[in-house]
Design a protein around this motif. Structure first.
Motif, short mmCIF file in Angstrom:
data_model
loop_
_atom_site.label_atom_id
_atom_site.label_comp_id
_atom_site.label_asym_id
_atom_site.label_seq_id
_atom_site.Cartn_x
_atom_site.Cartn_y
_atom_site.Cartn_z
N ARG A 94 33.00 40.57 35.77
CA ARG A 94 33.25 40.04 36.31
C ARG A 94 35.26 40.49 35.87
O ARG A 94 35.54 40.13 35.61
N VAL A 95 35.42 40.52 37.56
CA VAL A 95 37.38 40.26 37.33
C VAL A 95 37.76 39.06 37.62
O VAL A 95 37.72 38.59 38.68
N TYR A 96 39.46 38.87 36.96
CA TYR A 96 39.72 37.52 36.99
C TYR A 96 40.29 37.49 38.49
O TYR A 96 41.02 38.87 38.74
N ALA A 97 40.92 37.26 39.86
CA ALA A 97 41.15 37.71 41.13
C ALA A 97 42.48 36.44 41.24
O ALA A 97 42.11 36.53 42.14
N ARG A 137 40.55 28.61 39.12
CA ARG A 137 40.68 30.28 39.25
C ARG A 137 39.22 30.84 39.80
O ARG A 137 37.97 30.48 40.19
N ARG A 138 40.23 32.06 40.65
CA ARG A 138 38.01 32.97 40.96
C ARG A 138 38.00 34.17 40.23
O ARG A 138 38.80 34.77 39.97
N HIS A 139 37.04 34.22 40.81
CA HIS A 139 36.73 36.30 40.15
C HIS A 139 35.29 36.48 40.95
O HIS A 139 34.82 35.98 41.81
N LEU A 140 35.92 37.31 41.22
CA LEU A 140 34.92 39.10 41.72
C LEU A 140 32.93 38.78 40.73
O LEU A 140 34.13 39.49 39.77
N THR A 141 32.60 39.13 41.23
CA THR A 141 31.57 39.26 40.24
C THR A 141 30.51 40.21 41.22
O THR A 141 30.11 40.04 42.02
N GLU A 142 30.12 40.98 40.50
CA GLU A 142 28.54 42.00 40.76
C GLU A 142 27.62 42.40 39.58
O GLU A 142 28.74 42.42 38.32
N ARG A 194 41.23 42.04 31.25
CA ARG A 194 40.71 41.68 32.83
C ARG A 194 39.64 41.89 33.49
O ARG A 194 39.15 41.05 35.25
N GLY A 195 38.53 42.78 33.38
CA GLY A 195 37.50 43.32 33.82
C GLY A 195 36.20 42.88 32.47
O GLY A 195 36.51 43.82 31.76
N LEU A 247 39.02 46.10 40.02
CA LEU A 247 40.00 46.04 39.84
C LEU A 247 40.65 46.31 41.07
O LEU A 247 42.20 45.69 40.96
N ASP A 248 40.65 47.24 41.13
CA ASP A 248 41.26 47.58 42.38
C ASP A 248 41.33 47.42 43.60
O ASP A 248 42.53 47.09 43.93
N THR A 249 40.35 46.08 43.41
CA THR A 249 40.44 45.53 44.72
C THR A 249 41.32 44.37 44.59
O THR A 249 41.98 43.58 45.98
N VAL A 250 41.59 43.75 43.60
CA VAL A 250 42.24 42.46 42.95
C VAL A 250 43.85 43.13 43.01
O VAL A 250 44.56 42.63 43.84
N ARG A 251 44.01 44.57 42.76
CA ARG A 251 45.40 44.88 42.58
C ARG A 251 45.70 45.40 44.28
O ARG A 251 47.03 44.31 44.39
#
Length: 450
Positions: A26-29, A38-43, A12-13, A63-67
């Protein structure tokens, strides 16, 4: 295999090592409800001895943000009688979406969806043969990049149409960029911007691009380093390089009174009805019986100056009077000196004009001085009309007839547009034109000696 992925289980990350040595997290959101994609958070974490540890920390945070987003219950519908007021644009009678602010920082959509085939920051870095953090420095106007390298990166950003997907967390501020701080206009425009920005707890700053250019500084880069929520450019000509750099950095831009430079054709803008204002000024003099009417325009490479001249010319031609070349002068700038010098030239002619339409109020004040030096009385011997209706027009002798530009309203409209763009909302209009008004005072009178 990317860092952190496990055999037999979908990660997931993911942490991916880039050619530059940096690590991309890259985290699947989830699925975007609008686009269905699909949306992802990337940094991206810069290369270094502690990069792996920092990347793991970033992954945990994302991951915590997505949760938390998935655990957040949907907001209940608001009863009609309990609806909270929203900001309204009085010129369009529609809600104005505004990025929310928390502790002095602007928030809102943190990522713009990337179209298929659109270049990434990594792509630009590879093409420029630099690291991704170097490209990031260019996008954020930070130091530590050689001039040649910066120019190469900026050229690639323009060439490939790069648009930053991560909006980051800009400062809750609107930057107003002037080319020369003409206090009579700047203060009034800033008041309008402040009315809107202040209502939403946004700060307002300003930049004098002309001064920075004279000091050898690149104002657009300085502005990027401050990361404002949006930019309003006033009476400013953009180079394609400056425009592309702001666009690539995902900073919303609105132009107030555009100059007509080619890069601005796609940029949202606010202006006034300059053509109608010029037409009304000339028609007012025609109605007073004037037939020998001179015109001092601003620099015609400026859209507003050309529109005012075209409007005045149209009124004169419609009345069968026309505008002879000997009674037309073009100013180098909208300045007092333009009005004084060209006014003296017009008044030395035989016959001389009995009335003069000016490109702005400062030129008209110059004509006042030219008339005084020539022994002409206003309005008995010469009628004068200005444009802008700055405060000084009421206090000069005699008080000046002028075409009022709604400068405060124009500043407010530009600020509303910037906040709408910053909230990732579509503008109802990309070009807003506000009406001018002829304000008749004592500098115009019935013609004598025509």
């Amino acid at each position: 295999m990317p860092f952190g992925s496990r055999p037999g289980r979908r990660a997931r990350g993911e942490i991916e090592e880039l050619p530059s040595g940096s690590l991309r997290v890259r985290v699947y959101a989830g699925i975007d409800p609008v686009s269905g994609r699909r949306r992802h958070l990337t940094e991206t974490v810069p290369a270094g001895p502690t990069a792996a540890r920092q990347a793991e920390s970033v992954r945990s945070r994302l991951l915590d943000t997505v949760r938390r987003q998935h655990e957040r219950p949907p907001a209940p519908p608001t009863p009609a009688g309990d609806a909270r007021p929203v900001p309204v644009d009085p010129t369009r009678d529609a809600p104005v979406p505004v990025p929310t602010t928390v502790t002095g920082r602007a928030t809102g959509p943190q990522r713009r969806s990337r179209r298929r085939g659109e270049p990434t920051l990594t792509t630009i870095a590879q093409l420029a043969d630099v690291s991704a953090p170097t490209v990031s420095k260019v996008l954020n106007g930070r130091s530590g990049v050689a001039a040649e390298t910066r120019a190469r990166v900026e050229a690639l950003l323009r060439e490939h149409g790069y648009r930053r997907p991560e909006l980051g967390t800009p400062h809750a501020s609107i930057e107003v960029v002037f080319y020369g701080m003409q206090s009579n206009l700047a203060v009034t425009i800033m008041q309008g911007v402040q009315q809107v920005a202040g209502a939403h707890r946004f700060a307002v700053g300003f930049t004098d691009a002309r001064r920075q250019v004279s000091e050898g500084r690149f104002w657009a880069r300085d502005l990027l380093s401050r990361r404002p929520t949006g930019v309003i450019a006033v009476h400013l000509g953009f180079t394609s390089e400056q425009h592309a750099l702001l666009a690539a950095s995902a900073i919303p831009l609105v132009v107030l009174d555009p100059t007509g430079e080619p890069p601005l054709h796609a940029v949202p803008s606010v202006t006034s009805t300059n053509w109608s204002g010029g037409f009304e000024a000339a028609r007012h003099l025609l109605d007073l019986g004037h037939r020998r009417i001179g015109v001092i325009s601003g620099p015609t490479e400026r859209l507003c100056a050309k529109a005012r001249l075209d409007g005045a010319r149209a009124a004169l031609e419609a009345a069968g009077v026309g505008l002879p070349a000997r009674w037309l002068r073009h100013g180098h700038w909208f300045s007092f000196e333009d009005g004084l010098n060209h006014g003296q030239e017009l008044l030395r002619q035989d016959p001389a004009p009995t009335a003069i339409v000016c490109g702005n109020d400062l030129q008209a004040l110059g004509v006042y001085e030219a008339a005084r030096l020539a022994g002409r009385r206003i309005p008995r011997d010469l009628s004068v009309v200005g444009f802008d209706d700055i405060p000084y027009t009421m206090f000069c002798g005699p008080p000046m007839t002028s075409v009022r530009q709604p400068l405060t309203e124009m500043g407010a409209a530009a600020a509303r547009m910037v906040l709408t763009l910053a909230a990732n909302e579509r503008l109802a209009q990309t070009r807003v034109e506000l009406a001018t008004t002829l304000v008749v005072r004592d500098s115009t009178a019935v013609a004598h000696g025509n």
